[in-house]
Structures are given as structure tokens and as C-alpha cells.
Design a protein around this motif. Sequence first.
Motif, PDB file in Angstrom:
ATOM      1  N   ARG A 256       0.847  -1.197   0.000  1.00 56.25           N
ATOM      2  CA  ARG A 256       0.000   0.000   0.000  1.00 56.25           C
ATOM      3  C   ARG A 256       0.880   1.243   0.000  1.00 56.25           C
ATOM      4  NH1 ARG A 256      -4.756   1.375   4.290  1.00 56.25           N
ATOM      5  NH2 ARG A 256      -3.093   2.311   5.506  1.00 56.25           N
ATOM      6  N   GLY A 257       0.965   1.899  -1.156  1.00 53.31           N
ATOM      7  CA  GLY A 257       1.739   3.124  -1.258  1.00 53.31           C
ATOM      8  C   GLY A 257       0.888   4.368  -1.188  1.00 53.31           C
ATOM      9  N   CYS A 258      -0.435   4.212  -1.275  1.00 52.10           N
ATOM     10  CA  CYS A 258      -1.329   5.367  -1.348  1.00 52.10           C
ATOM     11  C   CYS A 258      -2.412   5.273  -0.277  1.00 52.10           C
ATOM     12  CB  CYS A 258      -1.984   5.452  -2.727  1.00 52.10           C
ATOM     13  SG  CYS A 258      -0.804   5.582  -4.089  1.00 52.10           S
ATOM     14  N   ILE A 259      -2.721   6.420   0.293  1.00 50.08           N
ATOM     15  CA  ILE A 259      -3.791   6.528   1.278  1.00 50.08           C
ATOM     16  C   ILE A 259      -4.771   7.558   0.742  1.00 50.08           C
ATOM     17  CG2 ILE A 259      -4.392   7.069   3.658  1.00 50.08           C
ATOM     18  CD1 ILE A 259      -1.525   6.414   4.421  1.00 50.08           C
ATOM     19  N   GLY A 260      -5.906   7.115   0.256  1.00 49.49           N
ATOM     20  CA  GLY A 260      -6.849   8.047  -0.333  1.00 49.49           C
ATOM     21  C   GLY A 260      -6.319   8.610  -1.636  1.00 49.49           C
ATOM     22  N   ASP A 261      -6.346   9.937  -1.755  1.00 47.35           N
ATOM     23  CA  ASP A 261      -5.959  10.591  -2.999  1.00 47.35           C
ATOM     24  C   ASP A 261      -4.477  10.947  -3.055  1.00 47.35           C
ATOM     25  OD1 ASP A 261      -8.564  10.412  -3.802  1.00 47.35           O
ATOM     26  OD2 ASP A 261      -9.090  12.469  -3.244  1.00 47.35           O
ATOM     27  N   THR A 262      -3.729  10.671  -2.012  1.00 45.43           N
ATOM     28  CA  THR A 262      -2.315  11.022  -1.996  1.00 45.43           C
ATOM     29  C   THR A 262      -1.455   9.814  -1.666  1.00 45.43           C
ATOM     30  OG1 THR A 262      -2.384  11.677   0.337  1.00 45.43           O
ATOM     31  CG2 THR A 262      -2.803  13.395  -1.301  1.00 45.43           C
ATOM     32  N   CYS A 263      -0.193   9.926  -2.069  1.00 45.69           N
ATOM     33  CA  CYS A 263       0.765   8.847  -1.856  1.00 45.69           C
ATOM     34  C   CYS A 263       2.073   9.471  -1.352  1.00 45.69           C
ATOM     35  CB  CYS A 263       1.026   8.089  -3.154  1.00 45.69           C
ATOM     36  SG  CYS A 263      -0.471   7.635  -4.084  1.00 45.69           S
ATOM     37  N   PRO A 264       2.336   9.452  -0.049  1.00 45.74           N
ATOM     38  CA  PRO A 264       3.588  10.013   0.449  1.00 45.74           C
ATOM     39  C   PRO A 264       4.784   9.354  -0.246  1.00 45.74           C
ATOM     40  CG  PRO A 264       2.105   9.487   2.262  1.00 45.74           C
ATOM     41  CD  PRO A 264       1.500   8.905   1.025  1.00 45.74           C
ATOM     42  N   LEU A 265       5.766  10.152  -0.630  1.00 45.43           N
ATOM     43  CA  LEU A 265       6.898   9.601  -1.375  1.00 45.43           C
ATOM     44  C   LEU A 265       7.588   8.492  -0.602  1.00 45.43           C
ATOM     45  CD1 LEU A 265       8.696   9.693  -3.871  1.00 45.43           C
ATOM     46  CD2 LEU A 265      10.131  11.365  -2.678  1.00 45.43           C
TER      47      LEU A 265
END
Length: 469
Positions: A256-265
Motif C-alpha cells: 500500500r503506497g497510497c492513502i486516499g488521494d495522496t501517496c507520500p513519497l
Amino acid sequence: MIADIHHKWLRLAALLAAFVLALSGCSTGTTKPTKDTPRRYLVEFKNEANLSHAYQISDWVQRGQYVVDQLKKTAHDSQSQALAFAKREGIKANSYWISNAMVFTSKKQFSDEIAGFAGVTQVIQEPALPHVTPDQDFIPASKDEISSPPWNIQAIHADQVWAQGITGKGVVFGNIDTGVQYNHPQLVTKYRGNLGTGQFDHNYNWFDPSGKCPDAPCDVNEHGTHVMGLMVGGDGPGPDPVDIGVAPGATWIAARGCIGDTCPLSDILGAAQFMLAPTNLQGAHPDPAKRPHIVNNSYELDEKIKSSPRALRAGSAAGMVATFAVGNAGSNCGTAGYPSEIAKAISVGTTDDQNHIDPKSSRGPGTTKDIVPHVVAPGFDVISTVGQDGYAHGWGSSMATPHVSGVLALMMEADRNVITSVRANAIITGTANRIDDKTCGADPSGTPNNVYGFGLVDALAAVNKVQGK
């Protein structure tokens, strides 16, 4: 008189109080911060591992281990000073050897000091990358709405490949997205962590860098589950009528690289590193032999961040093929998301049931003026899996991309040599059904172009090509 003296005394006391506050760096209206607020910073280093020899290694296990060893050595030599400093100052820091970068949490004064270390190219606040979200919200669907096979499967001729007995067997998908409902009836038997006895081993098969779901796969907004269904759902030529996946014989792992609409680098780098060398649930004991063959991605990277192409080059050197959604920012030209134009990844746009481009599918040229997308695939109103064992209609390039990932899996079953070869990208583009379009720039012949790329992906033509037919 006494009242007048009392009033003057109060005024004098107020003036003295204001004077004391001014000396202390404060004012009666605001409070000046005396310390920096800790923030998360990305540090990138100059040196990049030389991985050219990896392309000469045919053995899957040896090739992966060689790439990881070279990456780790380069990162160790580059980051030792910064990591020692972080440890000495009590700064929390994570090292990412996949791209020779680190992310740490500290005050700005420490980030300024690290920026001066030898070999550091930039120190910036950690960016949040955009997730490629659907054109519109998922709309619930029932199993009865799914034809066998669905129109999107027929459009790329995947069902004709199944008729040859090829369904992606022996191929492993990796998915960097919002997660997956791993026990969905259409996905659970394909999950590599399924031991087949009602028991599961999530080690080396799931990773959540955010720590929200550390023990087993979950999905925060159903997107990753929908994508996974389009890769492996159903049973192809078998009795199950829900044949929504292009390569139902393949297996999968996820991060899981993304949480909702954003993906912390940092989550994206952690997920990409896990794909190259999967670990146990604690992030320890990496084993590149367990890496997937294909990694499906639904997010945009930042062209100013060198970590982005470095991670892709590392995966390619290890024999992995990456697919990326081109984005849903059309219909203007020049809306394609980065890294859609990087040759190491396959960029995918969206078509409807008439093989016409989705109006919202992003167009090229890319930021480096390259032709993008590379190919297109069905992604307009396609049905796939969602949470709570459900199904839903979905729209967008994130729905088109797993079709191309699925075709890659069919190719790899047909010819195992494609797994450790750069041939995969060339075959996908070389066998696509061309659709001419010059509205956003194109080859003089009309194909490739910045709307359809090399054309509509064709599973049958691609498999026939690798088989020498």
C-alpha cells in the motif's frame, strides 16, 4: 487626586509589561516561535548504482540478488555520514537503497546541515504524490451484469489466448496502490499468501509502509481491489462466469503506497523497495527471489525527484516490468502524468467499448516531449471487484492499466524468456492495433501518437509474437 495617581500608575505598569515582553521576543498580540517545527525531509544523493551487468544475467534469482547488492552498496557508501549524523542527533531516518535516498524527521536546522554533506544533491520537504483516481466514483454492480467474457476482455482478445490454455500461470503481479481486499472470492485463491488450508502467510506477500494495516492486506478506498480484479479475477475458460481478469491464472502480492488521494513519497519508495526485495511483515530479511514479475502502478511521480526514475531503472534491471496509468486529466494535450514518458515503464491510456479514447484520458506529449501514452486499453465503465466481496463499475486509466499488466502475464507464460528481457515493452507496443490520431502530435504516419500511443493493446497478437507465430 488619588484616582488620578492610581490611573497614572496603571499606565506605567502596562508600559513596563510591554517593554519586558518586547525584550523577551514576544508581543501582546502574537507569540513568536522559538523552535523549528519538525518536518519530514527527503535527501537525495548523487551516486547511482551501475546496474548494466544485470541485463546479462539470465537466472532470475541471481539477477535480483545482484541488483539488490549493487544498490545497497551504493546507498551505504553514500549515506553513511548522513545516517551517522541522524543517529547521533536522535533523528528518525529511513534509508531507501532502491533510489539512494533517505527520509528523516527533524527541525530545519538539521536539514540545512545534512544538505552540506558530501554527495547530497538536494534536501526538500517530503512531497505527497497524487494518486490516479477514477474519472468518477465507483458505481455498485451485480454479478449478473457481467457477461462472459466481458466486452473489455474481448476487445483485447484475451479470451482467445485463454482458449490456448494460457492464463498467466507461474507469473506474479505486484500492485502498488491503496491495498487489496485479499479475501474477496475472486482474489483470495490467487493471493500468494494463501496456504490453501484456510490459513494465510502474509510475510513477503504484503507490506504497508504507513503501518495502518501491518498484519494483513486491506484496502482504504477499494481502488486497489478494483485494479487487482482486472488482473486476476475469474477463472478464464473455467466454469466461473465472472471472467473479469485478463490473467486469472497468475498470483499476486501487494504493497500500500497510497492513502486516499495522496501517496507520500516515502510510502511509494518503501513499496517499490518491497517489490524489488519482498520482506516479512516487519520489513526485515529481504528476499529478491520473491519479487513479482510485473508491477502495476496508479500514481504520478515528481519529475524533479531523481528517486522516481532510479526506482524504475532498478526494477527494470532486475527483470521486472512496470505499468503506469497515464492519468485522467484530458482532453487537452500535454496532460500526461510523469513518469508516463519514461521508457522503462509502459504508460497506458483509456478507451471505451468502441475503441475510442476516453475524453478524460490524459494526452502527451510528456514532460520530456516523448510520445505518451505508449498504448491504450479498455477502462471506460469496466466491472471489477471492490470491498465487502462486491463488484463495481469503474472509469479511468487506472482501470485500463491492469489490462496491459494482464497481457504481459499472458506473454510471460507463453515464453518464460520474456520475464528477464527488455523485449516485453517492445512486443506490447509492436503488436498493438494502431489507431491514427494527430491532434496532439504524432509520427508522420499517424502512429505512434500522443492520444493512442502505438494503439490498442492486443493480447493474442502479443502472445503469438513471443511464440514466433
